[in-house]
Design an enzyme around this catalytic site. Structure first.
Site, short mmCIF file in Angstrom:
data_model
loop_
_atom_site.label_atom_id
_atom_site.label_comp_id
_atom_site.label_asym_id
_atom_site.label_seq_id
_atom_site.Cartn_x
_atom_site.Cartn_y
_atom_site.Cartn_z
N ILE A 15 0.85 -1.20 0.00
CA ILE A 15 0.00 0.00 0.00
C ILE A 15 0.88 1.25 0.00
CG2 ILE A 15 -1.93 1.18 1.14
CD1 ILE A 15 -2.56 -1.62 2.41
N SER A 128 -6.88 -1.06 10.36
CA SER A 128 -7.53 -2.19 9.68
C SER A 128 -8.94 -2.40 10.23
CB SER A 128 -6.70 -3.44 9.95
OG SER A 128 -7.43 -4.60 9.62
N TYR A 153 -1.79 -9.41 16.11
CA TYR A 153 -1.77 -8.39 15.06
C TYR A 153 -2.94 -7.42 15.27
CZ TYR A 153 -3.29 -6.37 10.63
OH TYR A 153 -3.75 -5.50 9.67
N LYS A 157 -3.09 -3.20 16.33
CA LYS A 157 -3.79 -2.12 15.61
C LYS A 157 -4.70 -1.35 16.59
CE LYS A 157 -2.02 -2.48 11.55
NZ LYS A 157 -1.07 -1.48 11.12
N ASN A 202 -0.97 -15.70 2.67
CA ASN A 202 -2.08 -15.93 3.59
C ASN A 202 -3.36 -15.34 3.01
OD1 ASN A 202 -0.58 -17.02 5.88
ND2 ASN A 202 0.37 -14.99 5.94
N ASP A 301 -11.87 -16.52 11.13
CA ASP A 301 -12.55 -15.76 10.08
C ASP A 301 -13.95 -15.34 10.52
OD1 ASP A 301 -10.67 -15.56 8.05
OD2 ASP A 301 -11.25 -17.47 7.12
C1 UD1 Z 1 -7.82 -10.07 7.59
C2 UD1 Z 1 -8.30 -8.83 8.29
C3 UD1 Z 1 -7.66 -7.63 7.71
C4 UD1 Z 1 -6.16 -7.76 7.77
C5 UD1 Z 1 -5.77 -8.99 6.99
C6 UD1 Z 1 -4.26 -9.19 7.12
C7 UD1 Z 1 -10.58 -9.03 9.12
C8 UD1 Z 1 -12.03 -8.87 8.83
N1 UD1 Z 1 -9.75 -8.72 8.13
O1 UD1 Z 1 -8.37 -10.06 6.32
O2 UD1 Z 1 -8.05 -6.49 8.42
O3 UD1 Z 1 -5.55 -6.63 7.24
O4 UD1 Z 1 -6.41 -10.14 7.54
O5 UD1 Z 1 -3.85 -10.39 6.59
O6 UD1 Z 1 -10.19 -9.41 10.18
N2 UD1 Z 1 -9.57 -17.23 1.91
C9 UD1 Z 1 -9.75 -18.47 1.33
N3 UD1 Z 1 -8.64 -19.15 0.93
C10 UD1 Z 1 -7.37 -18.66 1.06
C11 UD1 Z 1 -7.20 -17.37 1.66
C12 UD1 Z 1 -8.32 -16.70 2.09
O7 UD1 Z 1 -10.87 -18.94 1.18
O8 UD1 Z 1 -6.40 -19.34 0.69
C13 UD1 Z 1 -10.75 -16.46 2.33
C14 UD1 Z 1 -10.79 -16.16 3.82
O9 UD1 Z 1 -11.43 -17.18 4.52
C15 UD1 Z 1 -11.58 -14.86 3.82
C16 UD1 Z 1 -11.24 -14.20 2.48
O10 UD1 Z 1 -10.70 -15.23 1.69
O11 UD1 Z 1 -12.95 -15.12 3.82
C17 UD1 Z 1 -10.22 -13.09 2.61
O12 UD1 Z 1 -9.13 -13.57 3.37
P1 UD1 Z 1 -7.78 -12.73 3.56
O13 UD1 Z 1 -7.32 -12.25 2.23
O14 UD1 Z 1 -6.84 -13.54 4.37
O15 UD1 Z 1 -8.24 -11.44 4.35
P2 UD1 Z 1 -9.10 -11.30 5.71
O16 UD1 Z 1 -8.94 -12.49 6.55
O17 UD1 Z 1 -10.46 -10.87 5.34
#
Ligand code: UD1
Length: 338
Positions: A15, A128, A153, A157, A202, A301
């Site tokens: 970012i 965040s 983490y 924040k 991740n 999640d």
């Molecule tokens: C979370 C935090 C965000 C933080 C970020 C840092 C919340 C709501 N959000 O984001 O503030 O900055 O982590 O890493 O707490 N998914 C899959 N498969 C994968 C990876 C992810 O299905 O291999 C899904 C996750 O279950 C989720 C979505 O994709 O539903 C987004 O995941 P991700 O990109 O890791 O972000 P958040 O967990 O939303």
């Protein structure tokens, strides 16, 4: 004012680098402070390619108060500082809590001390939506309660936000904006800068693009039994360039505010997209098939969260310009080039 200096910690990161580009575009002179622990030095050259200006940078660890003071004393006239430098992986923070508290809170303390010492009065902080934790409603406003953090983490924040708020109360001349990001995705339309995760990603977006490229065999969707439209999690995916532009607006807002205080803004699109919707949109816009399977839920999640970003729109005069499809195209374009 044209040419004013803006210090940007973590300015070579995902970012941060996009924000540096937008600062240049808006006529500012960004100065990058980054020790490249989670970014690459060549990002600086890429920024120069986009903006046609070589950015000034200092390879400094923000926890190093002596080095930070030595550097900031040369920029006493800076308009402000945008603080990105921090560790950001939820899972890693559970394994290494001390590192997360030391780096994220330690760096902020050093930055706040330096700003006070050299009379720089505007701070934009990278926060965040994780501070909302297990939300009561899917859509959150800035008034929604900050919940107990589920990871070190997230707690850093929350703690950093509190520290900045107390600092703003203590120092009349100090103003700050706390920017609560939802899920940043996408890359610069030039394809020259973007997200560079270290090791196995991740986050969803880099996992998708690496799977499409063949670096990962298949994507696992973490659960399809949530109480959502298609059973998968819903998030608010915002293009990183739109997010970057909001930082410039937040700085201008601070500069224009007669009364110095601490303001909070959600930065999202206001639209929720499920994991499956994101995958399908990625396949359609990029004309490819993604290898994925449904797997178990990931611990920690939340089912769904997206932003009410009306406050940012009104107060900052900011709005998202890119679509979800633009972001998915730009992410893939970036991945193909690295
Ligand atoms: C979370 C935090 C965000 C933080 C970020 C840092 C919340 C709501 N959000 O984001 O503030 O900055 O982590 O890493 O707490 N998914 C899959 N498969 C994968 C990876 C992810 O299905 O291999 C899904 C996750 O279950 C989720 C979505 O994709 O539903 C987004 O995941 P991700 O990109 O890791 O972000 P958040 O967990 O939303």
């Amino acid at each position: 004012m044209q040419g004013e200096i803006v210090l940007v910690t973590g300015g070579a990161g995902y970012i941060g680098s996009h924000t540096v580009v937008e600062l240049f575009n808006a006529g500012y002179t960004p100065v990058i402070i980054d020790d490249f622990r989670n970014s690459q030095p060549w990002v600086i050259d890429r920024i120069a390619k986009i903006t046609k200006v070589a950015p000034i940078f200092h390879a400094i660890d923000c926890q190093d108060q002596t080095a930070v003071f030595e550097m900031v004393k040369n920029y006493k006239n800076a308009l402000g500082l945008i603080h990105f430098a921090a560790d950001k992986a939820v899972g890693e923070s559970v394994q290494k809590p001390v590192q997360y508290y030391q780096n994220n809170i330690g760096s902020l303390c050093t930055v706040l001390n330096a700003l006070k010492e050299f009379g720089i009065n505007n701070l934009v902080f990278s926060s965040s939506c994780t501070v909302y934790g297990e939300t009561d409603t899917p859509v959150v406003t800035e008034q929604s309660p900050v919940k107990k953090a589920t990871s070190p983490y997230g707690d850093t924040k929350i703690t950093c936000e509190k520290l900045i708020q107390f600092n703003a109360e203590a120092l009349q001349y100090f103003g700050a904006t706390l920017l609560r990001y939802f899920n940043p995705i996408g890359a610069h339309p030039s394809g020259l800068i973007g997200e560079l995760p270290q090791g196995v990603p991740n986050n969803l977006m880099p996992y998708i693009t690496q799977t499409a490229k063949g670096i990962r065999e298949k994507l696992t969707v973490f659960g399809d039994d949530y109480n959502t439209k298609d059973g998968t999690n819903i998030r608010d995916y915002i293009h990183v360039v739109d997010l970057a532009k909001a930082h410039v607006k937040a700085l201008q807002y601070l500069d224009d505010s007669a009364e110095k205080k601490c303001s909070i803004f959600n930065l999202g699109t206001g639209k929720g997209t499920s994991v499956l919707e994101l995958i399908i949109a990625f396949e359609n816009i990029n004309q490819l098939k993604l290898n994925y399977e449904i797997g178990p839920r990931r611990i920690g999640d939340v089912a769904q969260i997206y932003a009410n970003a009306e406050k940012a729109k009104e107060a900052l005069d900011w709005a998202c310009e890119f679509t979800l499809e633009d972001a998915l195209k730009h992410s893939w374009n970036w991945e193909k080039g690295i």
